[in-house]
Scaffold this motif. Structure first.
Motif, mmCIF file in Angstrom:
data_model
loop_
_atom_site.group_PDB
_atom_site.id
_atom_site.type_symbol
_atom_site.label_atom_id
_atom_site.label_comp_id
_atom_site.label_asym_id
_atom_site.label_seq_id
_atom_site.Cartn_x
_atom_site.Cartn_y
_atom_site.Cartn_z
ATOM 1 N N TYR A 14 0.827 -1.204 0.000
ATOM 2 C CA TYR A 14 0.000 0.000 0.000
ATOM 3 C C TYR A 14 0.869 1.265 0.000
ATOM 4 N N LYS A 75 -6.447 0.396 7.569
ATOM 5 C CA LYS A 75 -7.911 0.484 7.442
ATOM 6 C C LYS A 75 -8.297 1.529 6.401
ATOM 7 N N THR A 78 -7.346 0.312 2.822
ATOM 8 C CA THR A 78 -8.277 -0.721 2.364
ATOM 9 C C THR A 78 -9.636 -0.108 2.055
ATOM 10 N N VAL A 123 -7.738 -4.902 -2.041
ATOM 11 C CA VAL A 123 -8.773 -4.969 -0.999
ATOM 12 C C VAL A 123 -8.615 -6.262 -0.201
ATOM 13 N N GLY A 126 -5.506 -6.103 1.987
ATOM 14 C CA GLY A 126 -5.734 -5.243 3.145
ATOM 15 C C GLY A 126 -6.621 -5.909 4.186
ATOM 16 N N LEU A 127 -7.698 -6.534 3.737
ATOM 17 C CA LEU A 127 -8.603 -7.213 4.668
ATOM 18 C C LEU A 127 -7.902 -8.375 5.363
#
Length: 142
Positions: A14, A75, A78, A123, A126-127
């Motif tokens: 990220y 957070k 994401t 996504v 990140g999750l």
């Protein structure tokens, strides 16, 4: 692989992604502004997004860099990718007439389906990183 490595991997990717995209938008803000004007949003919204998106991406990078704010940054990263993904889905579903890509750098060369896969990867990453990190105990008694 240790649990923290997965989260660190997500954070690192990220940081690279948002550093690159925000940097390319800032470096060619005039082109980004022209691209944003072609978006299916109100002029006032696109004007705010022209500076807002790269600023938010940069703030997320800063949050991800500092250990105290890493989880909040993950957070936010994401969540932002989830928003971008919903937008890409709406484009693919032809909810808008004509929508040029306003992404930064080489990412703008992806077609919408490639964008969707790219975004879904980030996504999911990140999750997954958040899920692993949030399952860690706050206090350890050894």
């Amino acid at each position: 692989m240790k649990r923290t490595y997965v989260t660190d991997f997500a954070i690192t990717l990220y940081v690279i992604l948002f550093s690159y995209t925000s940097g390319s938008k800032f470096l060619d803000i005039d082109q980004f502004a022209r691209d944003m004007e072609k978006q299916p949003f109100n002029h006032i919204v696109t004007e705010g997004l022209t500076w807002g998106v790269p600023i938010i991406e940069s703030l997320i990078v800063l949050a991800l860099i500092f250990p105290r704010y890493r989880i909040a940054g993950l957070k936010a990263a994401t969540g932002l990718m989830l928003l971008f993904t919903v937008y890409v889905l709406l484009v693919i579903l032809r909810m808008f007439d004509k929508v040029p890509c306003s992404c930064g750098g080489v990412i703008r060369s992806l077609n919408w389906e490639q964008h969707l896969v790219f975004n879904l990867f980030f996504v999911a990453l990140g999750l997954f990183g958040l899920g692993i990190q949030l399952k860690k105990p706050v206090l350890k008694f050894n």
